[in-house]
Design a protein around this motif. Structure first.
Motif, PDB file in Angstrom:
ATOM      1  N   GLU A 114       6.546  -1.600  -3.353  1.00 32.13           N
ATOM      2  CA  GLU A 114       6.813  -2.935  -2.801  1.00 32.13           C
ATOM      3  C   GLU A 114       8.136  -2.930  -2.047  1.00 32.13           C
ATOM      4  O   GLU A 114       8.236  -3.484  -0.952  1.00 32.13           O
ATOM      5  CB  GLU A 114       6.851  -3.988  -3.923  1.00 32.13           C
ATOM      6  N   TYR A 167       3.603   2.365   2.525  1.00 30.94           N
ATOM      7  CA  TYR A 167       3.174   1.227   1.702  1.00 30.94           C
ATOM      8  C   TYR A 167       1.680   0.946   1.920  1.00 30.94           C
ATOM      9  O   TYR A 167       0.937   0.707   0.961  1.00 30.94           O
ATOM     10  CB  TYR A 167       4.004  -0.006   2.037  1.00 30.94           C
ATOM     11  N   SER A 168       1.253   0.990   3.168  1.00 31.20           N
ATOM     12  CA  SER A 168      -0.156   0.735   3.490  1.00 31.20           C
ATOM     13  C   SER A 168      -1.057   1.793   2.853  1.00 31.20           C
ATOM     14  O   SER A 168      -2.145   1.477   2.363  1.00 31.20           O
ATOM     15  CB  SER A 168      -0.362   0.716   5.002  1.00 31.20           C
ATOM     16  N   HIS A 212      -0.409   3.425   0.111  1.00 30.03           N
ATOM     17  CA  HIS A 212      -0.423   3.107  -1.322  1.00 30.03           C
ATOM     18  C   HIS A 212      -1.396   1.970  -1.621  1.00 30.03           C
ATOM     19  O   HIS A 212      -2.103   1.996  -2.636  1.00 30.03           O
ATOM     20  CB  HIS A 212       0.984   2.740  -1.798  1.00 30.03           C
ATOM     21  N   LYS A 213      -1.464   0.986  -0.741  1.00 31.66           N
ATOM     22  CA  LYS A 213      -2.343  -0.172  -0.919  1.00 31.66           C
ATOM     23  C   LYS A 213      -3.762   0.090  -0.430  1.00 31.66           C
ATOM     24  O   LYS A 213      -4.612  -0.791  -0.490  1.00 31.66           O
ATOM     25  CB  LYS A 213      -1.769  -1.390  -0.185  1.00 31.66           C
ATOM     26  N   LYS A 214      -3.997   1.280   0.088  1.00 35.89           N
ATOM     27  CA  LYS A 214      -5.295   1.681   0.639  1.00 35.89           C
ATOM     28  C   LYS A 214      -5.692   0.810   1.832  1.00 35.89           C
ATOM     29  O   LYS A 214      -6.862   0.550   2.065  1.00 35.89           O
ATOM     30  CB  LYS A 214      -6.370   1.676  -0.438  1.00 35.89           C
ATOM     31  N   ALA A 215      -4.694   0.381   2.577  1.00 35.36           N
ATOM     32  CA  ALA A 215      -4.908  -0.363   3.821  1.00 35.36           C
ATOM     33  C   ALA A 215      -4.825   0.650   4.960  1.00 35.36           C
ATOM     34  O   ALA A 215      -3.829   0.743   5.673  1.00 35.36           O
ATOM     35  CB  ALA A 215      -3.867  -1.466   3.966  1.00 35.36           C
ATOM     36  N   VAL A 238       4.901   0.598  -8.761  1.00 35.13           N
ATOM     37  CA  VAL A 238       4.463  -0.493  -7.897  1.00 35.13           C
ATOM     38  C   VAL A 238       5.677  -1.162  -7.274  1.00 35.13           C
ATOM     39  O   VAL A 238       5.705  -1.438  -6.080  1.00 35.13           O
ATOM     40  CB  VAL A 238       3.599  -1.505  -8.677  1.00 35.13           C
TER      41      VAL A 238
END
Length: 86
Positions: A18, A56-57, A59-62, A14
């Protein structure tokens, strides 16, 4: 592997994502500065930044932000190639 080791490994992953997200955001902003001062490298900085934000997006499911970042990356490559022709 015990629960503490699993938790520590997950926290490290994580933290890495980040860091990628923050680095990507910094590179995007820095790319604006370089572009405002007519540096060709701005496009390459933007590519790296947008790929970082996209990763990153993901990974964040965005996913909407991820797709936007990938489209902007393609536009950055186009901008870079256009500037090379000038």
């Amino acid at each position: 592997m015990n629960l503490k080791e699993i938790s520590s490994e997950k926290a490290t992953k994580v933290n890495a994502f980040e860091l990628i997200g923050w680095l990507g955001a910094f590179l995007v902003v820095f790319g604006y500065y370089l572009n405002a001062n007519h540096f060709l490298s701005s496009w390459l900085v933007w590519v790296a930044g947008n790929l970082g934000v996209g990763l990153y997006s993901y990974h964040k499911k965005a996913y909407s932000t991820m797709v936007m970042s990938l489209i902007i990356t393609i536009m950055n490559i186009y901008g870079y190639l256009s500037w090379l022709d000038n």
